[in-house]
Design a protein around this motif. Structure first.
Motif, mmCIF file in Angstrom:
data_model
loop_
_atom_site.group_PDB
_atom_site.id
_atom_site.type_symbol
_atom_site.label_atom_id
_atom_site.label_comp_id
_atom_site.label_asym_id
_atom_site.label_seq_id
_atom_site.Cartn_x
_atom_site.Cartn_y
_atom_site.Cartn_z
ATOM 1 N N GLN A 1 -71.904 -60.655 2.583
ATOM 2 C CA GLN A 1 -71.338 -60.725 3.926
ATOM 3 C C GLN A 1 -71.274 -59.314 4.493
ATOM 4 O O GLN A 1 -70.757 -58.409 3.859
ATOM 5 C CB GLN A 1 -69.954 -61.334 3.889
ATOM 6 N N VAL A 2 -71.785 -59.139 5.680
ATOM 7 C CA VAL A 2 -71.886 -57.809 6.268
ATOM 8 C C VAL A 2 -70.683 -57.533 7.163
ATOM 9 O O VAL A 2 -70.173 -58.419 7.850
ATOM 10 C CB VAL A 2 -73.206 -57.671 7.055
ATOM 11 N N GLN A 3 -70.208 -56.281 7.138
ATOM 12 C CA GLN A 3 -69.173 -55.812 8.050
ATOM 13 C C GLN A 3 -69.798 -54.816 9.019
ATOM 14 O O GLN A 3 -70.634 -54.003 8.619
ATOM 15 C CB GLN A 3 -68.022 -55.140 7.296
ATOM 16 N N LEU A 4 -69.364 -54.888 10.284
ATOM 17 C CA LEU A 4 -69.961 -54.074 11.337
ATOM 18 C C LEU A 4 -68.888 -53.250 12.031
ATOM 19 O O LEU A 4 -67.809 -53.776 12.353
ATOM 20 C CB LEU A 4 -70.647 -54.982 12.365
ATOM 21 N N VAL A 5 -69.193 -51.975 12.278
ATOM 22 C CA VAL A 5 -68.259 -51.089 12.970
ATOM 23 C C VAL A 5 -69.017 -50.336 14.061
ATOM 24 O O VAL A 5 -69.933 -49.557 13.763
ATOM 25 C CB VAL A 5 -67.600 -50.094 12.001
ATOM 26 N N GLU A 6 -68.610 -50.547 15.318
ATOM 27 C CA GLU A 6 -69.239 -49.872 16.439
ATOM 28 C C GLU A 6 -68.548 -48.540 16.724
ATOM 29 O O GLU A 6 -67.365 -48.368 16.446
ATOM 30 C CB GLU A 6 -69.171 -50.719 17.715
ATOM 31 N N SER A 7 -69.307 -47.631 17.306
ATOM 32 C CA SER A 7 -68.761 -46.354 17.758
ATOM 33 C C SER A 7 -69.629 -45.830 18.886
ATOM 34 O O SER A 7 -70.722 -46.363 19.129
ATOM 35 C CB SER A 7 -68.702 -45.342 16.609
ATOM 36 N N GLY A 8 -69.127 -44.812 19.570
ATOM 37 C CA GLY A 8 -69.917 -44.158 20.603
ATOM 38 C C GLY A 8 -69.555 -44.523 22.021
ATOM 39 O O GLY A 8 -70.122 -43.976 22.967
ATOM 40 N N GLY A 9 -68.613 -45.449 22.186
ATOM 41 C CA GLY A 9 -68.194 -45.791 23.530
ATOM 42 C C GLY A 9 -67.410 -44.666 24.173
ATOM 43 O O GLY A 9 -67.056 -43.676 23.528
ATOM 44 N N GLY A 10 -67.148 -44.819 25.465
ATOM 45 C CA GLY A 10 -66.390 -43.798 26.176
ATOM 46 C C GLY A 10 -66.511 -43.981 27.670
ATOM 47 O O GLY A 10 -66.956 -45.035 28.140
ATOM 48 N N SER A 11 -66.107 -42.957 28.399
ATOM 49 C CA SER A 11 -66.159 -42.975 29.853
ATOM 50 C C SER A 11 -67.242 -42.019 30.322
ATOM 51 O O SER A 11 -67.359 -40.903 29.812
ATOM 52 C CB SER A 11 -64.811 -42.557 30.440
ATOM 53 N N VAL A 12 -68.004 -42.475 31.303
ATOM 54 C CA VAL A 12 -69.107 -41.672 31.832
ATOM 55 C C VAL A 12 -69.280 -41.990 33.302
ATOM 56 O O VAL A 12 -68.915 -43.085 33.760
ATOM 57 C CB VAL A 12 -70.403 -41.971 31.029
ATOM 58 N N GLN A 13 -69.833 -41.045 34.037
ATOM 59 C CA GLN A 13 -70.108 -41.291 35.446
ATOM 60 C C GLN A 13 -71.423 -42.039 35.606
ATOM 61 O O GLN A 13 -72.312 -41.982 34.739
ATOM 62 C CB GLN A 13 -70.158 -39.969 36.203
ATOM 63 N N ALA A 14 -71.552 -42.721 36.705
ATOM 64 C CA ALA A 14 -72.780 -43.451 37.000
ATOM 65 C C ALA A 14 -73.973 -42.495 36.923
ATOM 66 O O ALA A 14 -73.900 -41.353 37.369
ATOM 67 C CB ALA A 14 -72.699 -44.080 38.385
ATOM 68 N N GLY A 15 -75.040 -43.005 36.318
ATOM 69 C CA GLY A 15 -76.224 -42.185 36.103
ATOM 70 C C GLY A 15 -76.263 -41.489 34.762
ATOM 71 O O GLY A 15 -77.298 -40.956 34.358
#
Length: 126
Positions: A1-15
């Motif tokens: 059974q695989v476990q998944l962990v996301e990262s790298g999100g955040g706030s950014v301006q359009a473009g």
């Protein structure tokens, strides 16, 4: 059974750009097909991208085609989502998902993926 962990999100301006990562553990990563989905409050989870085993084929939602790129590194047990030319409408919680097999043509069906990460928030301001 695989476990998944996301990262790298955040706030950014359009473009702007962001790269999301999804690290897998507890399974043979190369055996899984991988997908990215996103969701806003009160809305259904929306397909973003899918990659087959060994990265042979990729699929994208029309709304992100040409701006987002999904890739995988089986040696690092990680799938990526490179997001360029971000728009405010890309704002959402982004989830990665895995399954041992998704029939061709059904990649967009979030209910067919067995394994999910906890999500990472992406906010794009105008």
């Amino acid at each position: 059974q695989v476990q998944l962990v996301e990262s790298g999100g955040g706030s950014v301006q359009a473009g702007g750009s962001l790269r999301l990562s999804c690290a897998a553990s507890g399974g043979t990563f190369s055996s899984y097909v991988m997908g990215w989905f996103r969701q806003n409050p009160g809305k259904e989870r929306e397909f973003v991208a899918h990659i087959t085993r060994s990265g042979g084929r990729t699929y994208y939602a029309d709304s992100v085609k040409g701006r987002f790129t999904i890739s995988r590194d089986d040696a690092k047990n990680t799938v990526y989502l490179q997001m360029n030319s971000l728009k405010p409408e890309d704002t959402a919680v982004y989830y990665c998902a895995a399954d041992l097999y998704i029939n061709v043509g059904f990649e967009k069906r979030f209910d067919l993926y067995d394994y999910w990460g906890q999500g990472t928030q992406v906010t794009v301001s105008s």
